[in-house]
Design a protein around this motif. Structure first.
Motif, PDB file in Angstrom:
ATOM      1  N   THR A 205       0.837  -1.213   0.000  1.00  0.00           N
ATOM      2  CA  THR A 205       0.000   0.000   0.000  1.00  0.00           C
ATOM      3  C   THR A 205       0.865   1.254   0.000  1.00  0.00           C
ATOM      4  O   THR A 205       0.551   2.245  -0.678  1.00  0.00           O
ATOM      5  N   LEU A 206       1.963   1.211   0.732  1.00  0.00           N
ATOM      6  CA  LEU A 206       2.852   2.366   0.823  1.00  0.00           C
ATOM      7  C   LEU A 206       3.454   2.720  -0.535  1.00  0.00           C
ATOM      8  O   LEU A 206       3.475   3.894  -0.934  1.00  0.00           O
ATOM      9  N   ILE A 207       3.916   1.705  -1.249  1.00  0.00           N
ATOM     10  CA  ILE A 207       4.503   1.963  -2.577  1.00  0.00           C
ATOM     11  C   ILE A 207       3.429   2.461  -3.534  1.00  0.00           C
ATOM     12  O   ILE A 207       3.661   3.377  -4.341  1.00  0.00           O
ATOM     13  N   GLU A 208       2.232   1.887  -3.427  1.00  0.00           N
ATOM     14  CA  GLU A 208       1.128   2.336  -4.272  1.00  0.00           C
ATOM     15  C   GLU A 208       0.774   3.795  -3.988  1.00  0.00           C
ATOM     16  O   GLU A 208       0.406   4.552  -4.897  1.00  0.00           O
ATOM     17  N   ALA A 209       0.899   4.207  -2.718  1.00  0.00           N
ATOM     18  CA  ALA A 209       0.575   5.592  -2.353  1.00  0.00           C
ATOM     19  C   ALA A 209       1.459   6.580  -3.095  1.00  0.00           C
ATOM     20  O   ALA A 209       1.011   7.690  -3.439  1.00  0.00           O
ATOM     21  N   MET A 210       2.689   6.204  -3.374  1.00  0.00           N
ATOM     22  CA  MET A 210       3.597   7.112  -4.070  1.00  0.00           C
ATOM     23  C   MET A 210       3.104   7.439  -5.478  1.00  0.00           C
ATOM     24  O   MET A 210       3.424   8.503  -6.019  1.00  0.00           O
ATOM     25  N   ASP A 211       2.315   6.547  -6.074  1.00  0.00           N
ATOM     26  CA  ASP A 211       1.766   6.818  -7.407  1.00  0.00           C
ATOM     27  C   ASP A 211       0.740   7.947  -7.390  1.00  0.00           C
ATOM     28  O   ASP A 211       0.427   8.523  -8.430  1.00  0.00           O
ATOM     29  N   HIS A 212       0.206   8.269  -6.201  1.00  0.00           N
ATOM     30  CA  HIS A 212      -0.786   9.338  -6.069  1.00  0.00           C
ATOM     31  C   HIS A 212      -0.151  10.690  -5.742  1.00  0.00           C
ATOM     32  O   HIS A 212      -0.874  11.680  -5.598  1.00  0.00           O
ATOM     33  N   ILE A 213       1.162  10.727  -5.615  1.00  0.00           N
ATOM     34  CA  ILE A 213       1.852  11.973  -5.287  1.00  0.00           C
ATOM     35  C   ILE A 213       2.084  12.784  -6.567  1.00  0.00           C
ATOM     36  O   ILE A 213       2.649  12.278  -7.534  1.00  0.00           O
ATOM     37  N   PRO A 214       1.643  14.043  -6.619  1.00  0.00           N
ATOM     38  CA  PRO A 214       1.878  14.861  -7.817  1.00  0.00           C
ATOM     39  C   PRO A 214       3.377  15.027  -8.093  1.00  0.00           C
ATOM     40  O   PRO A 214       4.203  15.020  -7.176  1.00  0.00           O
ATOM     41  N   ASP A 215       3.693  15.201  -9.356  1.00  0.00           N
ATOM     42  CA  ASP A 215       5.099  15.318  -9.747  1.00  0.00           C
ATOM     43  C   ASP A 215       5.792  16.515  -9.102  1.00  0.00           C
ATOM     44  O   ASP A 215       6.997  16.478  -8.847  1.00  0.00           O
ATOM     45  N   ASP A 216       5.044  17.573  -8.846  1.00  0.00           N
ATOM     46  CA  ASP A 216       5.666  18.779  -8.306  1.00  0.00           C
ATOM     47  C   ASP A 216       5.703  18.800  -6.771  1.00  0.00           C
ATOM     48  O   ASP A 216       6.090  19.795  -6.167  1.00  0.00           O
ATOM     49  N   MET A 217       5.294  17.694  -6.135  1.00  0.00           N
ATOM     50  CA  MET A 217       5.320  17.600  -4.675  1.00  0.00           C
ATOM     51  C   MET A 217       6.530  16.747  -4.277  1.00  0.00           C
ATOM     52  O   MET A 217       6.566  15.546  -4.566  1.00  0.00           O
ATOM     53  N   PRO A 218       7.557  17.321  -3.619  1.00  0.00           N
ATOM     54  CA  PRO A 218       8.814  16.606  -3.385  1.00  0.00           C
ATOM     55  C   PRO A 218       8.774  15.616  -2.223  1.00  0.00           C
ATOM     56  O   PRO A 218       9.524  15.716  -1.247  1.00  0.00           O
ATOM     57  N   VAL A 219       7.877  14.640  -2.312  1.00  0.00           N
ATOM     58  CA  VAL A 219       7.744  13.620  -1.275  1.00  0.00           C
ATOM     59  C   VAL A 219       8.653  12.443  -1.615  1.00  0.00           C
ATOM     60  O   VAL A 219       8.632  11.928  -2.744  1.00  0.00           O
ATOM     61  N   TYR A 220       9.435  12.021  -0.633  1.00  0.00           N
ATOM     62  CA  TYR A 220      10.362  10.900  -0.804  1.00  0.00           C
ATOM     63  C   TYR A 220      10.151   9.879   0.314  1.00  0.00           C
ATOM     64  O   TYR A 220       9.659  10.217   1.400  1.00  0.00           O
ATOM     65  N   LEU A 221      10.542   8.625   0.039  1.00  0.00           N
ATOM     66  CA  LEU A 221      10.435   7.549   1.018  1.00  0.00           C
ATOM     67  C   LEU A 221      11.813   6.961   1.304  1.00  0.00           C
ATOM     68  O   LEU A 221      12.595   6.715   0.377  1.00  0.00           O
ATOM     69  N   LEU A 222      12.088   6.690   2.567  1.00  0.00           N
ATOM     70  CA  LEU A 222      13.282   5.957   2.965  1.00  0.00           C
ATOM     71  C   LEU A 222      12.827   4.738   3.760  1.00  0.00           C
ATOM     72  O   LEU A 222      12.271   4.867   4.852  1.00  0.00           O
ATOM     73  N   LEU A 223      13.034   3.548   3.198  1.00  0.00           N
ATOM     74  CA  LEU A 223      12.593   2.305   3.825  1.00  0.00           C
ATOM     75  C   LEU A 223      13.753   1.674   4.579  1.00  0.00           C
ATOM     76  O   LEU A 223      14.807   1.392   3.995  1.00  0.00           O
TER      77      LEU A 223
END
Length: 368
Positions: A205-223
């Motif tokens: 679900t977490l990885i899928e959530a990243m697909d909903h992040i707009p391109d201009d929103m600088p959200v990153y994940l560190l697992l």
């Protein structure tokens, strides 16, 4: 004021920091504590230095005969009144060791699930009729036990108690980890997610959530964790439209400091007791995004210390990410409130105090 201190035996394995401080706190408060534990534990030296270790045991299973005899010897030598077992192996061996002895027995439980009236293994641990108390790490775990039933069989409410596993804010004052090796851009808003590679942790679900992040929103994940060994997960990351924003840190011994170096913590689990990684992040003043699973809503009020979202809802996760990343001042304020809440409601002192009351209640019942 407690009139008669019960003689306590705590049987555990390799204690984590909060469990070690729980035991030491009992000792320092005047409780008559003896410990049987694994000498390979990271904090064994602290318990040994306090002079409370009575047996060095490394239980190999629930039917460890040598370990059972060692526990039995401590019960007899120390004239134990109350035994507190901190894991299923310790509980199964401790229950056998206590046969024929007048000892009240408590068991710690930190997770939800895997207990059933139709499961024979449950009857040698948490459903054993000799067990006096089940000490649950959260109200969610307590509700799980009280909800178990089969035909006329249910656990009596007095048998199940909730005692939070306490912490101290001074444990979380070390410097944040250095994340420069991961190459996050300067404007990145980095969410840390620490967890084991197990079903129900919500990584899909977490990885899928990243697909909903707009391109201009600088959200990153560190697992953080041994997640790079999961081929299915790494394939999903590569297929993500923001694959370049998802970094794998591997196993780290400084996971709390890694969380402190990030902007926020996320835990998308489908089942939890009272996750330590969330407490650690909150203690480091990081806002958190969690699901409604288990005890996490007991840690986080939605919109106060972070956000609470439905389980398996990638869009809701993404929306929470966007809200935090869009208002860094509000995120900072949430992190500050989170640290305040841990320091107010999840303290080691409260854990020690409530545990001593529990032991006294058990001793009183033993005397009836």
């Amino acid at each position: 004021m407690i009139a008669q201190e019960p003689r306590i035996l705590i049987v555990t394995d390799k204690c984590d920091l909060s469990e070690t401080q729980w035991i030491l706190g009992l000792h320092e408060a005047g409780a008559r504590v003896a410990v049987a534990c694994n000498p390979a534990g990271r904090y064994f030296g602290d318990l040994d230095a306090a002079g409370i270790v009575r047996a060095r045991i490394a239980l190999t299973g629930r039917f460890d005969k040598t370990g059972t005899r060692q526990i039995q010897q401590v019960i007899d030598d120390e004239r134990i009144d109350v035994m507190h077992c901190f894991n299923p192996r310790a509980l199964a061996c401790g229950l056998r060791a206590a046969r024929g002895r007048k000892v009240a027995i408590a068991a710690y439980r930190g997770v939800i699930g895997n207990i059933d009236y139709l499961n024979p293994e449950s009857w040698i641990t948490f459903l054993h009729p000799r067990l006096n108390r089940i000490v649950c790490v959260s109200d969610a775990v307590k509700r799980y036990f009280l909800g178990l039933s089969f035909l006329w069989m249910r656990l009596p409410e007095r048998k199940v108690v909730r005692i939070y596993k306490g912490h101290k804010l001074e444990w979380y004052e070390g410097p944040p980890a250095d994340l420069s090796a991961f190459g996050f851009p300067q404007d990145a808003f980095v969410f840390c997610c620490t967890g084991r590679d197990r079903p129900g942790k919500g990584f899909r679900t977490l990885i899928e959530a990243m697909d909903h992040i707009p391109d201009d929103m600088p959200v990153y994940l560190l697992l953080v964790g041994k997640l790079d060994e999961n081929a299915e997960l790494t394939d999903r990351i590569r297929a993500s439209r923001h694959a370049d924003r998802i970094k794998l840190a591997g196993f780290r011994t400084d996971a709390p400091q890694v969380a402190a170096a990030c902007d926020a913590m996320v835990l998308p689990s489908e089942s939890e007791g009272l996750p330590r990684v969330v407490i650690e992040a909150m203690a480091y003043e990081r806002p958190v995004v969690v699901t409604e699973a288990g005890g996490m809503p007991e840690l986080v009020d939605d919109g106060v210390e972070g956000y609470v979202v439905p389980v398996r809802n990638a869009k809701a996760l993404a929306d929470a990410f966007i809200r935090l990343a869009s208002d860094r001042d509000a995120a900072t304020a949430m992190g500050q409130r989170g640290r305040e809440r841990i320091g107010r409601e999840f303290t080691n002192e409260a854990t020690v105090r409530e545990t001593r009351v529990l032991y006294q209640d058990m001793l009183d019942e033993l005397s009836l």
